[in-house]
Design an enzyme around this catalytic site. Structure first.
Site, PDB file in Angstrom:
ATOM      1  N   VAL A 206       0.782  -1.175   0.148  1.00 11.79           N
ATOM      2  CA  VAL A 206       0.007   0.121   0.007  1.00 11.79           C
ATOM      3  C   VAL A 206       1.018   1.223  -0.012  1.00 11.79           C
ATOM      4  O   VAL A 206       1.750   1.375   0.855  1.00 11.79           O
ATOM      5  CB  VAL A 206      -0.977   0.070   1.313  1.00 11.79           C
ATOM      6  CG1 VAL A 206      -1.679   1.288   1.450  1.00 11.79           C
ATOM      7  CG2 VAL A 206      -1.651  -1.355   1.544  1.00 11.79           C
ATOM      8  N   HIS A 207       0.762   2.185  -1.110  1.00 10.44           N
ATOM      9  CA  HIS A 207       1.445   3.283  -0.936  1.00 10.44           C
ATOM     10  C   HIS A 207       1.080   4.589  -1.768  1.00 10.44           C
ATOM     11  O   HIS A 207       1.378   5.493  -1.613  1.00 10.44           O
ATOM     12  CB  HIS A 207       3.337   3.081  -1.692  1.00 10.44           C
ATOM     13  CG  HIS A 207       3.108   3.168  -3.184  1.00 10.44           C
ATOM     14  ND1 HIS A 207       2.736   1.876  -3.610  1.00 10.44           N
ATOM     15  CD2 HIS A 207       3.310   4.137  -3.784  1.00 10.44           C
ATOM     16  CE1 HIS A 207       2.758   2.208  -5.044  1.00 10.44           C
ATOM     17  NE2 HIS A 207       3.006   3.541  -5.086  1.00 10.44           N
ATOM     18  N   ARG A 208      -0.088   4.320  -2.575  1.00  9.33           N
ATOM     19  CA  ARG A 208      -0.663   5.592  -3.226  1.00  9.33           C
ATOM     20  C   ARG A 208      -1.113   6.469  -2.325  1.00  9.33           C
ATOM     21  O   ARG A 208      -1.767   6.082  -1.317  1.00  9.33           O
ATOM     22  CB  ARG A 208      -1.984   4.925  -3.983  1.00  9.33           C
ATOM     23  CG  ARG A 208      -1.648   4.255  -5.075  1.00  9.33           C
ATOM     24  CD  ARG A 208      -1.190   4.608  -6.344  1.00  9.33           C
ATOM     25  NE  ARG A 208      -0.805   3.764  -7.341  1.00  9.33           N
ATOM     26  CZ  ARG A 208      -0.098   4.283  -8.315  1.00  9.33           C
ATOM     27  NH1 ARG A 208       0.175   5.230  -8.437  1.00  9.33           N
ATOM     28  NH2 ARG A 208       0.265   3.313  -8.953  1.00  9.33           N
TER      29      ARG A 208
END
Ligand code: UD1
Length: 366
Positions: A206-208
């Site tokens: 998860v990084h957006r």
């Protein structure tokens, strides 16, 4: 001899440039100058890729680092411009959709230096994403649009871009996957290190900004992953952006021990994890495709994807991270019934994209 300045800055660009740079540098008529903006600077976000993938050391590192969108992009623009004035290349080569991509293309086009864009034509149709703005602007500044898929070509044509400047070369990430998988097989010890068994865990990333910068979404995502880890261990290499957002939420204390959050990993470990996961849950663009390259099913934690072929083929399903329950139930369904309906196809070419990039650069230059 044609001189090409390649611009990279963020993790996915190192993977793409690794594949293309090898081909460019193997041609006697090409001189490549590699410019790293410094957008990613931690060892685990940058150096490890150069080392493992044997990417040539950047000729220039602008060391721009993190910052607000405008400040980060502006500093890159000014640094890249100086180098382009000095080097006077025949081409500037940019990759993907990051702030480094936009800065590189803008600096070049203002100096009347032709721009080639690898991964042209992708669209999420969600302008709230910084990446969507970066892609659209970069495509419309580029002289050579190197599209990875048929769908990407169609998007460019619909936006009025001339067919003469578009090439469907396939996906350079597929070239990288084919080239490095045997090395990952030999060198990665990540499964042993984390006591994981093949197909006995879920790989998540998860990084957006859409997911990390909204505390409600981030919390429901992490609670869902935590709940899934009760049935099957979840491994999540943590991006620094996500780490700092999670610290603000303070939910780390309440997580299961089978929810393994680890530091970001290099390319070889990521290949090994992707190949061996029962399925992948991610908001990354690149990882959606890598999952497919290794025929691992994927749930995409977003409301839309640029890689629509994967959804059409049944290898990827969109799971908007709005409801914790919806994420958990999709994951449970996938645990019970692996994607038996998924179709075989090769929408990203045959692993020859980098050679086609070189051909296009040489042919248009003549
Ligand atoms: C960028 C790209 C995104 C891409 C991603 C790959 C843009 C707008 N976004 O997002 O499209 O998918 O790279 O990872 O260009 N940080 C560190 N160390 C690093 C790098 C970043 O600690 O080496 C932290 C900083 O706190 C920084 C935050 O991560 O503020 C975000 O970094 P940034 O490069 O701005 O964007 P990414 O989220 O990595």
């Amino acid at each position: 001899m044609i001189k090409i300045v390649t611009i990279v800055g963020a993790r996915p660009q190192f993977v793409k440039a690794a594949a293309v740079s090898r081909v460019l540098r193997g041609h006697p008529g090409v001189k490549e100058i590699l410019l790293h903006t410094g957008q990613h600077y931690d060892d685990q976000m940058s150096e490890i890729f150069f080392h493992e993938m044997q990417i040539p050391k950047p000729d220039v590192n602008l060391g721009v680092g993190s910052g607000p969108q405008g400040e980060q992009t502006g500093q890159m623009l000014s640094g890249i411009e100086k180098i382009l004035i000095q080097e006077k290349p025949q081409w500037v080569l940019v990759y993907g959709d990051t702030n480094s991509t936009l800065a590189g293309a803008l600096a070049a086009v203002k100096l009347h230096i032709p721009v080639a864009h690898v991964e042209a034509g992708l669209r999420s149709f969600n302008k709230a994403m910084p990446e969507e703005i970066n892609r659209i602007l970069t495509d419309h500044m580029s002289d050579l649009l190197l599209a990875p898929t048929k769908t990407a070509v169609e998007h460019l044509l619909l936006e009025g871009i001339s067919v003469h400047s578009i090439r469907n070369v396939g996906d350079v990430m597929y070239d990288a996957a084919l080239f490095y998988a045997p090395q990952a097989e030999k060198k990665s010890r990540i499964l042993e290190g984390l006591s994981l068994t093949p197909k006995g865990f879920v790989l998540a990333t998860v990084h957006r900004a859409e997911n990390t910068d909204d505390p409600i979404i981030l919390e429901s995502l992490f609670q869902a992953l935590n709940s899934i880890s009760k049935d099957l261990p979840v491994v999540l290499p943590l991006h620094p952006r996500t780490r700092s957002s999670l610290e603000k939420l303070n939910i780390k204390k309440s997580l299961n021990s089978s929810f393994k959050m680890i530091d970001p990993v290099g390319y070889f470990d990521m290949i090994k994890l992707t190949q061996n996961a029962r399925f992948v849950m991610t908001d990354s663009g690149g990882l959606q495709k890598e999952a497919f390259f290794y025929r691992t099913p994927c749930l995409t934690l977003r409301t839309e994807t640029e890689w629509v072929e994967l959804v059409d083929l049944g290898w990827n399903e969109l799971v908007p991270p709005v409801s914790k329950e919806a994420i958990i139930s999709k994951a449970q369904a996938l645990m019970e019934k692996p994607t038996s309906s998924a179709k075989e196809a090769s929408p990203y070419g045959k692993g020859q994209a980098s050679v086609k990039v070189l051909d296009a650069l040489l042919n248009i230059a003549q």
